[in-house]
Write an enzyme that holds these catalytic residues in place. Structure first.
Site, PDB file in Angstrom:
ATOM      1  N   ASP A 196      22.420  37.855  41.014  1.00 39.29           N
ATOM      2  CA  ASP A 196      23.855  37.625  40.954  1.00 39.29           C
ATOM      3  C   ASP A 196      24.530  38.304  42.142  1.00 39.29           C
ATOM      4  O   ASP A 196      24.382  39.511  42.336  1.00 39.29           O
ATOM      5  CB  ASP A 196      24.421  38.142  39.628  1.00 39.29           C
ATOM      6  CG  ASP A 196      25.740  37.477  39.290  1.00 39.29           C
ATOM      7  OD1 ASP A 196      26.048  36.422  39.864  1.00 39.29           O
ATOM      8  OD2 ASP A 196      26.471  38.023  38.442  1.00 39.29           O
TER       9      ASP A 196
ATOM     10  N   PHE B 116      28.096  39.031  44.618  1.00 38.47           N
ATOM     11  CA  PHE B 116      29.414  39.655  44.399  1.00 38.47           C
ATOM     12  C   PHE B 116      30.208  39.247  45.637  1.00 38.47           C
ATOM     13  O   PHE B 116      30.672  40.064  46.393  1.00 38.47           O
ATOM     14  CB  PHE B 116      29.171  41.174  44.307  1.00 38.47           C
ATOM     15  CG  PHE B 116      30.358  42.066  44.047  1.00 38.47           C
ATOM     16  CD1 PHE B 116      31.222  41.834  42.991  1.00 38.47           C
ATOM     17  CD2 PHE B 116      30.573  43.191  44.851  1.00 38.47           C
ATOM     18  CE1 PHE B 116      32.286  42.710  42.746  1.00 38.47           C
ATOM     19  CE2 PHE B 116      31.631  44.061  44.604  1.00 38.47           C
ATOM     20  CZ  PHE B 116      32.489  43.812  43.547  1.00 38.47           C
TER      21      PHE B 116
ATOM     22  N   HIS C 270      37.966  38.906  44.110  1.00 40.56           N
ATOM     23  CA  HIS C 270      37.403  39.585  42.943  1.00 40.56           C
ATOM     24  C   HIS C 270      37.027  41.028  43.291  1.00 40.56           C
ATOM     25  O   HIS C 270      37.333  41.962  42.538  1.00 40.56           O
ATOM     26  CB  HIS C 270      36.173  38.816  42.432  1.00 40.56           C
ATOM     27  CG  HIS C 270      35.406  39.526  41.356  1.00 40.56           C
ATOM     28  ND1 HIS C 270      35.952  39.813  40.120  1.00 40.56           N
ATOM     29  CD2 HIS C 270      34.140  40.019  41.328  1.00 40.56           C
ATOM     30  CE1 HIS C 270      35.042  40.436  39.372  1.00 40.56           C
ATOM     31  NE2 HIS C 270      33.942  40.576  40.083  1.00 40.56           N
TER      32      HIS C 270
ATOM     33  N   ARG D 239      38.260  51.684  41.807  1.00 41.59           N
ATOM     34  CA  ARG D 239      37.971  52.481  42.996  1.00 41.59           C
ATOM     35  C   ARG D 239      39.216  53.183  43.534  1.00 41.59           C
ATOM     36  O   ARG D 239      40.323  52.940  43.075  1.00 41.59           O
ATOM     37  CB  ARG D 239      37.353  51.590  44.088  1.00 41.59           C
ATOM     38  CG  ARG D 239      35.977  51.067  43.723  1.00 41.59           C
ATOM     39  CD  ARG D 239      35.421  50.146  44.799  1.00 41.59           C
ATOM     40  NE  ARG D 239      35.337  50.796  46.097  1.00 41.59           N
ATOM     41  CZ  ARG D 239      34.289  51.457  46.551  1.00 41.59           C
ATOM     42  NH1 ARG D 239      33.210  51.551  45.821  1.00 41.59           N
ATOM     43  NH2 ARG D 239      34.309  52.019  47.743  1.00 41.59           N
TER      44      ARG D 239
ATOM     45  N   GLU E 140      32.952  35.940  33.068  1.00 31.73           N
ATOM     46  CA  GLU E 140      33.146  35.895  34.512  1.00 31.73           C
ATOM     47  C   GLU E 140      32.883  34.468  34.957  1.00 31.73           C
ATOM     48  O   GLU E 140      31.816  33.920  34.711  1.00 31.73           O
ATOM     49  CB  GLU E 140      32.229  36.885  35.250  1.00 31.73           C
ATOM     50  CG  GLU E 140      32.649  38.339  35.065  1.00 31.73           C
ATOM     51  CD  GLU E 140      31.979  39.301  36.057  1.00 31.73           C
ATOM     52  OE1 GLU E 140      30.995  38.914  36.710  1.00 31.73           O
ATOM     53  OE2 GLU E 140      32.470  40.446  36.170  1.00 31.73           O
TER      54      GLU E 140
ATOM     55  N   GLU F 298      31.769  31.904  37.354  1.00 38.91           N
ATOM     56  CA  GLU F 298      30.898  31.860  38.530  1.00 38.91           C
ATOM     57  C   GLU F 298      30.294  30.465  38.681  1.00 38.91           C
ATOM     58  O   GLU F 298      30.319  29.645  37.779  1.00 38.91           O
ATOM     59  CB  GLU F 298      29.735  32.866  38.391  1.00 38.91           C
ATOM     60  CG  GLU F 298      30.171  34.311  38.201  1.00 38.91           C
ATOM     61  CD  GLU F 298      29.047  35.322  38.396  1.00 38.91           C
ATOM     62  OE1 GLU F 298      27.989  34.948  38.948  1.00 38.91           O
ATOM     63  OE2 GLU F 298      29.234  36.482  37.989  1.00 38.91           O
TER      64      GLU F 298
ATOM     65  N   ASP G 197      29.053  34.678  33.458  1.00 41.42           N
ATOM     66  CA  ASP G 197      28.358  35.962  33.493  1.00 41.42           C
ATOM     67  C   ASP G 197      29.003  36.890  32.459  1.00 41.42           C
ATOM     68  O   ASP G 197      29.848  37.725  32.784  1.00 41.42           O
ATOM     69  CB  ASP G 197      28.471  36.544  34.908  1.00 41.42           C
ATOM     70  CG  ASP G 197      27.811  37.898  35.049  1.00 41.42           C
ATOM     71  OD1 ASP G 197      26.934  38.215  34.233  1.00 41.42           O
ATOM     72  OD2 ASP G 197      28.169  38.630  35.984  1.00 41.42           O
TER      73      ASP G 197
ATOM     74  N   ARG H 169      32.657  45.249  29.295  1.00 37.17           N
ATOM     75  CA  ARG H 169      33.247  46.155  30.290  1.00 37.17           C
ATOM     76  C   ARG H 169      33.104  47.622  29.933  1.00 37.17           C
ATOM     77  O   ARG H 169      32.986  48.475  30.830  1.00 37.17           O
ATOM     78  CB  ARG H 169      34.732  45.828  30.473  1.00 37.17           C
ATOM     79  CG  ARG H 169      35.009  44.419  30.930  1.00 37.17           C
ATOM     80  CD  ARG H 169      34.419  44.144  32.276  1.00 37.17           C
ATOM     81  NE  ARG H 169      34.684  42.772  32.725  1.00 37.17           N
ATOM     82  CZ  ARG H 169      34.055  42.187  33.739  1.00 37.17           C
ATOM     83  NH1 ARG H 169      33.128  42.855  34.421  1.00 37.17           N
ATOM     84  NH2 ARG H 169      34.333  40.959  34.087  1.00 37.17           N
TER      85      ARG H 169
ATOM     86  N   GLN I 290      29.562  48.581  30.615  1.00 42.74           N
ATOM     87  CA  GLN I 290      29.399  48.573  32.074  1.00 42.74           C
ATOM     88  C   GLN I 290      29.915  49.857  32.718  1.00 42.74           C
ATOM     89  O   GLN I 290      29.259  50.458  33.561  1.00 42.74           O
ATOM     90  CB  GLN I 290      30.142  47.363  32.643  1.00 42.74           C
ATOM     91  CG  GLN I 290      29.924  47.122  34.133  1.00 42.74           C
ATOM     92  CD  GLN I 290      30.581  45.820  34.614  1.00 42.74           C
ATOM     93  OE1 GLN I 290      31.160  45.085  33.822  1.00 42.74           O
ATOM     94  NE2 GLN I 290      30.480  45.550  35.890  1.00 42.74           N
TER      95      GLN I 290
ATOM     96  N   TYR J  50      26.903  51.945  34.625  1.00 40.44           N
ATOM     97  CA  TYR J  50      26.548  51.295  35.898  1.00 40.44           C
ATOM     98  C   TYR J  50      26.244  52.250  37.046  1.00 40.44           C
ATOM     99  O   TYR J  50      25.558  51.871  38.001  1.00 40.44           O
ATOM    100  CB  TYR J  50      27.604  50.265  36.307  1.00 40.44           C
ATOM    101  CG  TYR J  50      28.700  50.782  37.194  1.00 40.44           C
ATOM    102  CD1 TYR J  50      29.739  51.526  36.671  1.00 40.44           C
ATOM    103  CD2 TYR J  50      28.686  50.528  38.558  1.00 40.44           C
ATOM    104  CE1 TYR J  50      30.740  51.992  37.473  1.00 40.44           C
ATOM    105  CE2 TYR J  50      29.686  51.006  39.383  1.00 40.44           C
ATOM    106  CZ  TYR J  50      30.704  51.738  38.840  1.00 40.44           C
ATOM    107  OH  TYR J  50      31.688  52.217  39.642  1.00 40.44           O
TER     108      TYR J  50
ATOM    109  N   LYS K 148      25.420  43.341  31.008  1.00 39.28           N
ATOM    110  CA  LYS K 148      25.329  41.972  31.500  1.00 39.28           C
ATOM    111  C   LYS K 148      24.167  41.200  30.860  1.00 39.28           C
ATOM    112  O   LYS K 148      24.261  39.985  30.692  1.00 39.28           O
ATOM    113  CB  LYS K 148      25.093  41.985  33.014  1.00 39.28           C
ATOM    114  CG  LYS K 148      26.200  42.639  33.820  1.00 39.28           C
ATOM    115  CD  LYS K 148      27.345  41.685  34.069  1.00 39.28           C
ATOM    116  CE  LYS K 148      28.326  42.257  35.085  1.00 39.28           C
ATOM    117  NZ  LYS K 148      29.346  41.276  35.464  1.00 39.28           N
TER     118      LYS K 148
ATOM    119  N   THR L 243      23.739  35.173  29.724  1.00 41.20           N
ATOM    120  CA  THR L 243      24.325  34.486  30.876  1.00 41.20           C
ATOM    121  C   THR L 243      24.247  32.998  30.559  1.00 41.20           C
ATOM    122  O   THR L 243      23.158  32.489  30.279  1.00 41.20           O
ATOM    123  CB  THR L 243      23.521  34.787  32.161  1.00 41.20           C
ATOM    124  OG1 THR L 243      23.459  36.202  32.342  1.00 41.20           O
ATOM    125  CG2 THR L 243      24.176  34.140  33.376  1.00 41.20           C
TER     126      THR L 243
ATOM    127  N   THR M  75      31.961  36.530  40.356  1.00 40.26           N
ATOM    128  CA  THR M  75      33.215  35.973  39.876  1.00 40.26           C
ATOM    129  C   THR M  75      34.013  35.378  41.029  1.00 40.26           C
ATOM    130  O   THR M  75      34.146  35.996  42.079  1.00 40.26           O
ATOM    131  CB  THR M  75      34.061  37.080  39.217  1.00 40.26           C
ATOM    132  OG1 THR M  75      33.234  37.702  38.235  1.00 40.26           O
ATOM    133  CG2 THR M  75      35.290  36.518  38.561  1.00 40.26           C
TER     134      THR M  75
ATOM    135  N   GLU N 165      40.433  41.043  35.311  1.00 39.29           N
ATOM    136  CA  GLU N 165      41.436  40.853  36.359  1.00 39.29           C
ATOM    137  C   GLU N 165      42.730  40.255  35.808  1.00 39.29           C
ATOM    138  O   GLU N 165      43.826  40.686  36.166  1.00 39.29           O
ATOM    139  CB  GLU N 165      40.870  39.932  37.452  1.00 39.29           C
ATOM    140  CG  GLU N 165      39.700  40.550  38.203  1.00 39.29           C
ATOM    141  CD  GLU N 165      38.868  39.506  38.933  1.00 39.29           C
ATOM    142  OE1 GLU N 165      39.269  39.106  40.027  1.00 39.29           O
ATOM    143  OE2 GLU N 165      37.829  39.077  38.382  1.00 39.29           O
TER     144      GLU N 165
END
Lengths: 427, 427
Positions: A135, A137, A142, A151, A208, A210, A242, A246, A249, A253, A262, A266, A358, A372
């Protein structure tokens, strides 16, 4: 070799409803179980599923070099291994066979009854045995949106993001076709302000939006694929959801990436739309600044103009469209993804699948996940039944769709529809 | 059911060299090609490979419920699917058949010639088709060593490390058996002090000393496995070398974990040593503080006392042992790993493989990677030929071994030997 199957003037003797995703210009490939419980490879025109195993037995692929049981299999892997020339011959042959002017099968009632089924009587399966699933990114919007939530504001993108199509390995065993429900996963999460994790049902289950592409046999171990050859190895595309937990995650992660958040599920749409069918919808991608390293530099139109949408359908209610996006928003192209993936010699085989990550657009109504759309769960969205969602409720169904359209031809992906059930109860 | 194959008094009519890894108490399972170019499932005693496909055809498994071609296959997946009861019946039968007191096959020269080959005439294959490969990070010493090199000294472990057996998905397509060489990968790296990456051969290729376990069919999608049942689903173990390109890893791994730095190759030893054969070597693991959440709490002896060693052999030189470690150093047990892996309902199938992560011990001579042995490349190690290594040179061969020993019985894993070649040159 010309792609005669793409002739926009062609009509089929099979009736195709207005706005069908599957006109005779599409000719996707999939695997299904017929009402007689036979598994076969097939294609679809309008609302008719076409049994290609039966077509082969009746000699309709005469003159194309194929093993005797090529379409009497439960996966497309061998067919995909045969390479682009064969895919194109078979797709062109199907277009000719179902062309309104061709009487061969059209006027053979006995054969028609063996070969053609209404799609409501078949059960779609996974189209390929997916050996490995990666997968990416690769959508900048996104990545920026996630950066804003997780972040530091000075460094929304990780330092490598503009240089590398960032990716991680997913889990093949949990890939399921449209229609198979998913259970809300259990898992470890760290409650806000606490130092000790707890175990229980995820409270923040998300989708997600995708796309994914399916490859043929790409290389031997150690071999890299130059970017100008990459597209020869891409068979086609599917829609991909996907599924993401959250809260799991966030706690798991660091430092090795998403895992249990995840790999509980899927979902993919069951018909693979070939790159040949998508050829008329090529478009330029976003300008890449800084310019990528030479091994990732590409020329021409490497993105695809494919409209996407996601709807949420609560139990016993109508669906509400919550996002509309487009595949052309991808920053890194599929060719760049595949080239990067093999740049270290990593082996890629027939039936391997690569997700895009995504696909969000620039405005809030184009975001491809609830994370989002609700700004990390801070601003719930409204559904048409008056209810609100920060994340998904049990018994919600998530429906993804995708299609391209120009010159009066619409090539679509059908529907990827998956219901979220409460946690699994062990017997 | 008793494990009569483990009887420490039993001797075989096949000669077993002193300190062989494969006495009659081992009875591992593997897949090989005979000198007649036949692929078969087999076992090994001493330096003899035993063709179990031929044994089955000659009726030596009579009375055990098996499909007719169970051992005439190119993977062990179906046999492993049959479950622990069948594994034990077959292993016990083999022990009886090769028992020095049993004349049945011992005195049948014609059958012996069909069934038994010297191992130097066979070619070992991957023992299973690995659908999915997960790599854990379950050794505390390794996590702390890596933390000292990469993380802030106040937080050597990530906050989740003591609560979760941290893991990520690996790449199945790049798993190879002992003897297959690996090419030095190309990749993107960020030179020290620079802001723009470069592309070229990795300069920091490393090994990681790991073990892996192979599972049977564990669950249906959504189902979790309680920790007290986990060991029923583990078939056996192999040695694993998790090849790593440290410079690629450093630049790519944030935010989604290792990808191209790992997926160019993962090597495993070809004989699967069953958990039944390892039963006599159970031992307690390190105390877990804080106590894990209830779903991960275990009782009794859940670790295994297996001695490990790594040697580096430069081209045309003798090997130098650079590390000696032990599987009992694992903080998280295999049962905890598998339970955690299914805690969200992730499907785990027959032939899936789970790596331990690098197994280091408490002292520098027990570290399981060059990254640790050389403190991030700061202090080179000396080899017996007088040369030094910070990381691996082209044409170095990395040799891993593992064995358990008590009550006069040594159960070993054979050798995992892999040569590092220069970068692949495309034809």
């Amino acid at each position: 070799m010309p792609i005669s199957a793409n002739n926009t003037n062609r009509k089929s003797w099979i009736e195709v409803p207005v706005d069908s995703d599957f006109p005779i210009q599409n000719i996707p490939f999939g695997v299904f179980i017929t009402k007689d419980d036979v598994i076969t490879i097939g294609t679809r025109i309008g609302d008719c599923a076409i049994d290609m195993g039966a077509l082969q037995q009746l000699n309709y692929f005469e003159g194309i070099e194929l093993t005797d049981d090529m379409f009497m299999q439960d996966t497309l892997n061998d067919f995909i291994s045969d390479g682009k020339k064969t895919w194109r011959l078979v797709r062109n042959r199907l277009a000719e066979l179902f062309d309104v002017t061709n009487p061969k099968l059209r006027d053979n009632k006995e054969h028609r009854e063996i070969v053609i089924f209404n799609v409501k009587y078949i059960e779609m399966q996974l189209p390929v045995l997916i050996g490995d699933y990666t997968d990416f990114f690769s959508n900048k919007e996104h990545a920026l949106n996630v950066g804003k939530i997780y972040r530091d504001p000075e460094h929304l993108l990780s330092p490598n993001w503009l240089h590398i199509p960032v990716a991680y390995h997913g889990r093949s065993s949990s890939i399921i076709p449209s229609g198979i429900p998913v259970h809300r996963p259990m898992g470890q999460t760290l409650p806000k302000g606490e130092k000790t994790p707890v175990f229980g049902p995820s409270r923040l289950v998300d989708f997600e939006l995708e796309m994914a592409f399916i490859t043929t046999d790409v290389n031997v171990m150690g071999e890299n694929i130059p970017i100008n050859e990459a597209e020869d190895y891409i068979f086609g595309m599917v829609l991909l959801n996907d599924w993401s937990a959250r809260d799991i995650q966030k706690w798991e992660y660091e430092p090795l990436g998403p895992f249990l958040s995840k790999n509980f599920a899927t979902s993919i749409s069951p018909w693979i739309i070939t790159m040949d069918a998508l050829e008329p919808f090529r478009t330029k991608g976003p300008k890449q600044d800084p310019s990528p390293l030479p091994y990732l530099q590409q020329k021409g139109k490497n993105n695809f103009d494919i409209n996407l949408e996601v709807a949420i359908q609560p139990e016993n209610e109508e669906p509400t469209i919550v996002s509309k996006s487009n595949v052309k928003n991808m920053y890194w192209s599929m060719n760049q993804q595949l080239t990067h993936h093999t740049s270290n010699g990593c082996r890629v085989n027939s039936g391997d699948m690569m997700g895009s990550g995504t696909i969000s657009g620039p405005t809030p109504d184009t975001f491809g996940s609830l994370l989002e759309l609700t700004f990390g769960g801070k601003m719930p969205i409204q559904l048409n039944d008056g209810s609100e969602r920060k994340f998904l409720n049990d018994d919600d169904t998530v429906i993804m769709k995708g299609f391209s359209k120009n010159n009066g031809v619409r090539i679509g992906f059908g529907e990827l529809s998956t219901k979220l059930l409460p946690p699994y109860v062990r017997k």
